[in-house]
Motif scaffolding. Structure first.
Motif, PDB file in Angstrom:
ATOM      1  N   ILE A 159       0.850  -1.189   0.000  1.00 42.09           N
ATOM      2  CA  ILE A 159       0.000   0.000   0.000  1.00 42.09           C
ATOM      3  C   ILE A 159       0.884   1.237   0.000  1.00 42.09           C
ATOM      4  O   ILE A 159       1.883   1.297   0.718  1.00 42.09           O
ATOM      5  CB  ILE A 159      -0.903   0.010   1.245  1.00 42.09           C
ATOM      6  CG1 ILE A 159      -1.879  -1.181   1.212  1.00 42.09           C
ATOM      7  CG2 ILE A 159      -1.678   1.322   1.353  1.00 42.09           C
ATOM      8  CD1 ILE A 159      -2.619  -1.395   2.523  1.00 42.09           C
ATOM      9  N   TYR A 160       0.544   2.228  -0.800  1.00 40.43           N
ATOM     10  CA  TYR A 160       1.285   3.481  -0.803  1.00 40.43           C
ATOM     11  C   TYR A 160       0.351   4.628  -1.186  1.00 40.43           C
ATOM     12  O   TYR A 160      -0.776   4.413  -1.656  1.00 40.43           O
ATOM     13  CB  TYR A 160       2.486   3.417  -1.758  1.00 40.43           C
ATOM     14  CG  TYR A 160       2.136   3.189  -3.210  1.00 40.43           C
ATOM     15  CD1 TYR A 160       2.052   4.249  -4.108  1.00 40.43           C
ATOM     16  CD2 TYR A 160       1.876   1.905  -3.699  1.00 40.43           C
ATOM     17  CE1 TYR A 160       1.742   4.044  -5.441  1.00 40.43           C
ATOM     18  CE2 TYR A 160       1.569   1.680  -5.022  1.00 40.43           C
ATOM     19  CZ  TYR A 160       1.501   2.753  -5.894  1.00 40.43           C
ATOM     20  OH  TYR A 160       1.173   2.547  -7.207  1.00 40.43           O
ATOM     21  N   SER A 161       0.832   5.842  -0.977  1.00 40.99           N
ATOM     22  CA  SER A 161       0.047   7.039  -1.291  1.00 40.99           C
ATOM     23  C   SER A 161       0.737   7.812  -2.408  1.00 40.99           C
ATOM     24  O   SER A 161       1.958   7.949  -2.419  1.00 40.99           O
ATOM     25  CB  SER A 161      -0.081   7.930  -0.052  1.00 40.99           C
ATOM     26  OG  SER A 161      -0.794   9.120  -0.359  1.00 40.99           O
ATOM     27  N   ARG A 162      -0.057   8.291  -3.349  1.00 38.80           N
ATOM     28  CA  ARG A 162       0.468   9.136  -4.418  1.00 38.80           C
ATOM     29  C   ARG A 162      -0.566  10.193  -4.755  1.00 38.80           C
ATOM     30  O   ARG A 162      -1.730   9.882  -5.000  1.00 38.80           O
ATOM     31  CB  ARG A 162       0.804   8.306  -5.660  1.00 38.80           C
ATOM     32  CG  ARG A 162       1.512   9.129  -6.744  1.00 38.80           C
ATOM     33  CD  ARG A 162       1.989   8.235  -7.884  1.00 38.80           C
ATOM     34  NE  ARG A 162       0.864   7.683  -8.629  1.00 38.80           N
ATOM     35  CZ  ARG A 162       0.853   6.481  -9.185  1.00 38.80           C
ATOM     36  NH1 ARG A 162       1.892   5.677  -9.056  1.00 38.80           N
ATOM     37  NH2 ARG A 162      -0.188   6.058  -9.865  1.00 38.80           N
ATOM     38  N   GLU A 163      -0.131  11.440  -4.709  1.00 36.71           N
ATOM     39  CA  GLU A 163      -0.994  12.585  -5.030  1.00 36.71           C
ATOM     40  C   GLU A 163      -2.304  12.539  -4.250  1.00 36.71           C
ATOM     41  O   GLU A 163      -3.378  12.808  -4.781  1.00 36.71           O
ATOM     42  CB  GLU A 163      -1.244  12.644  -6.533  1.00 36.71           C
ATOM     43  CG  GLU A 163       0.040  12.878  -7.327  1.00 36.71           C
ATOM     44  CD  GLU A 163      -0.192  12.929  -8.821  1.00 36.71           C
ATOM     45  OE1 GLU A 163      -1.301  12.563  -9.273  1.00 36.71           O
ATOM     46  OE2 GLU A 163       0.736  13.338  -9.549  1.00 36.71           O
ATOM     47  N   GLY A 164      -2.206  12.152  -2.967  1.00 36.91           N
ATOM     48  CA  GLY A 164      -3.359  12.189  -2.084  1.00 36.91           C
ATOM     49  C   GLY A 164      -4.290  10.997  -2.168  1.00 36.91           C
ATOM     50  O   GLY A 164      -5.359  11.004  -1.552  1.00 36.91           O
ATOM     51  N   ARG A 165      -3.907   9.952  -2.908  1.00 36.07           N
ATOM     52  CA  ARG A 165      -4.754   8.772  -3.041  1.00 36.07           C
ATOM     53  C   ARG A 165      -4.027   7.502  -2.603  1.00 36.07           C
ATOM     54  O   ARG A 165      -2.810   7.398  -2.738  1.00 36.07           O
ATOM     55  CB  ARG A 165      -5.233   8.607  -4.494  1.00 36.07           C
ATOM     56  CG  ARG A 165      -6.138   9.732  -4.968  1.00 36.07           C
ATOM     57  CD  ARG A 165      -6.618   9.516  -6.394  1.00 36.07           C
ATOM     58  NE  ARG A 165      -7.511  10.569  -6.807  1.00 36.07           N
ATOM     59  CZ  ARG A 165      -8.829  10.572  -6.585  1.00 36.07           C
ATOM     60  NH1 ARG A 165      -9.379   9.536  -5.970  1.00 36.07           N
ATOM     61  NH2 ARG A 165      -9.585  11.579  -6.969  1.00 36.07           N
ATOM     62  N   LEU A 166      -4.797   6.542  -2.107  1.00 31.64           N
ATOM     63  CA  LEU A 166      -4.242   5.257  -1.690  1.00 31.64           C
ATOM     64  C   LEU A 166      -4.208   4.298  -2.865  1.00 31.64           C
ATOM     65  O   LEU A 166      -5.191   4.168  -3.598  1.00 31.64           O
ATOM     66  CB  LEU A 166      -5.072   4.670  -0.542  1.00 31.64           C
ATOM     67  CG  LEU A 166      -4.629   3.321   0.029  1.00 31.64           C
ATOM     68  CD1 LEU A 166      -4.920   3.266   1.531  1.00 31.64           C
ATOM     69  CD2 LEU A 166      -5.317   2.138  -0.667  1.00 31.64           C
ATOM     70  N   TYR A 167      -3.082   3.616  -3.023  1.00 27.76           N
ATOM     71  CA  TYR A 167      -2.905   2.630  -4.083  1.00 27.76           C
ATOM     72  C   TYR A 167      -2.513   1.288  -3.476  1.00 27.76           C
ATOM     73  O   TYR A 167      -1.827   1.237  -2.444  1.00 27.76           O
ATOM     74  CB  TYR A 167      -1.810   3.059  -5.068  1.00 27.76           C
ATOM     75  CG  TYR A 167      -2.190   4.213  -5.966  1.00 27.76           C
ATOM     76  CD1 TYR A 167      -2.559   3.994  -7.286  1.00 27.76           C
ATOM     77  CD2 TYR A 167      -2.193   5.524  -5.487  1.00 27.76           C
ATOM     78  CE1 TYR A 167      -2.907   5.052  -8.121  1.00 27.76           C
ATOM     79  CE2 TYR A 167      -2.536   6.586  -6.305  1.00 27.76           C
ATOM     80  CZ  TYR A 167      -2.897   6.338  -7.625  1.00 27.76           C
ATOM     81  OH  TYR A 167      -3.251   7.393  -8.439  1.00 27.76           O
ATOM     82  N   LEU A 168      -2.936   0.205  -4.141  1.00 24.34           N
ATOM     83  CA  LEU A 168      -2.500  -1.142  -3.783  1.00 24.34           C
ATOM     84  C   LEU A 168      -1.920  -1.773  -5.037  1.00 24.34           C
ATOM     85  O   LEU A 168      -2.598  -1.881  -6.063  1.00 24.34           O
ATOM     86  CB  LEU A 168      -3.665  -1.991  -3.267  1.00 24.34           C
ATOM     87  CG  LEU A 168      -3.295  -3.441  -2.917  1.00 24.34           C
ATOM     88  CD1 LEU A 168      -2.438  -3.487  -1.661  1.00 24.34           C
ATOM     89  CD2 LEU A 168      -4.551  -4.299  -2.734  1.00 24.34           C
TER      90      LEU A 168
END
Length: 343
Positions: A159-168
């Motif tokens: 899990i990580y964050s990019r430009e204010g959104r959560l990604y999996l």
């Protein structure tokens, strides 16, 4: 190299910025030091909690986060700390029950329920029979679900964050794109190895432990011959089938039957080398040679220079958290005075 930190879109006069992350932590962090006065008597800009900080590197956004702390002295020297949006995963707790859901579906539901914006969410595939999670943070719930799924399939997701959104995303065999070596970009290094946490044999117990247990054992004969028997035992969900229990044992042995190694490297900065990335290292004195994953990173931008401090591991140390089913409520024995209607 052009590094800029903005507060709500306004550039700050930053003397030093430290951008850091850890594969076992939910959020990345940004610490900045700045001169926040023009006359030595009053603040030039009021920094407020909950507002947005961004870190830009040659115009590209490296970090977007929320201000959680700041401090200023009588000379106008100020420090500000911000975390990316995934910090909210560790600041919300709940009790939940999930039945026949994939880890990715659980993550989507939690994000939806707590108003966390999402980007792309990879499909983890494996349907988890049941999870009962009491008084857990959202981050712990997600980590438990991903750990449960990984133990069954061997597939790793992060899990990580990019430009204010959560990604999996799925962590596949990393392609090494960056080389660190002494005499070129490494400034200092140290290396250690240990078999403290190694296990050469694994026993997994499922089913009904009293009536009809399902027991699967896996062992690494080569490691046993070299290091002796060191057994790990684990109890799993009683609803798991024999094949699932056997698969769990094989997967656990693959993870535990390794030599732990830890390398610390300081080097010239590269904004692409962050926690979770893969690098190739050559350092003659310590003997660090080969491909490694970055476990933690800390990038410092100051006086026009960019340096980084890294912790490296030969294994992909993604966060793990074991699922422990809550105890079943005990049934109270009926006494002679009990009646069906309570009277």
């Amino acid at each position: 190299m052009n590094v800029q930190v903005t507060y709500e879109g306004t550039p700050l006069l930053v003397e030093r910025a430290t951008w850091s992350g850890d594969v076992t932590q939910a959020a990345r962090k940004l610490d900045v030091s700045l001169v926040n006065t023009v006359d030595g008597r009053t603040q030039a800009m009021r920094i407020e909690h909950g507002k947005e900080l961004r870190l830009l590197y040659d115009g590209r956004e490296l970090f977007r986060g929320v201000v959680f702390a700041h401090r200023i002295d009588d000379r106008g020297m100020m420090t500000v700390t911000a975390y990316d949006e995934n910090t909210y995963l560790t600041r919300n707790y709940d009790t939940r029950k999930f039945t026949k859901m994939t880890a990715s579906a659980i993550i989507k539901r939690l994000c939806n329920d707590f108003g966390i914006p999402v980007g792309s969410i990879a499909d983890t595939g494996y349907v988890i029979p049941k999870l009962v999670l009491r008084d857990k943070s959202i981050w712990d719930m997600m980590t438990i679900a991903l750990t449960y799924s990984r133990k069954q399939t061997g597939r790793r997701f992060f899990i990580y964050s990019r430009e204010g959104r959560l990604y999996l995303s799925e962590r596949k065999d990393a392609v090494v794109r960056w080389v660190l070596e002494n005499g070129r970009n490494i400034t200092s290094a140290s290396y250690s190895q240990s078999i403290e946490d190694m296990r050469t044999q694994v026993k997994v117990i499922g089913g009904d432990p009293e009536k009809k247990p399902i027991i699967a054992t896996a062992k690494n004969d080569a490691l046993i011959k070299r290091f002796g028997i060191m057994q790990h035992i684990e109890n799993v969900d009683p609803d798991m089938t024999r094949s699932q229990v056997e698969q769990r044992a094989k997967q656990l042995l693959a993870e535990l039957g390794t030599v732990d190694d830890d390398a610390q490297v300081d080097a010239l900065g590269n904004p692409e080398v962050v926690a979770g990335a893969a690098v190739y290292v050559r350092e003659s004195m310590t003997g660090i040679v080969g491909g490694f994953y970055v476990s933690t990173d800390s990038h410092t931008f100051a006086n026009g220079n960019h340096t980084m401090s890294l912790t490296l591991s030969a294994t992909d140390d993604l966060p793990t958290l074991e699922y422990e089913p809550p105890p079943e409520p005990k049934q109270r024995k009926r006494s002679k005075g009990d009646t069906d209607n309570g009277g």
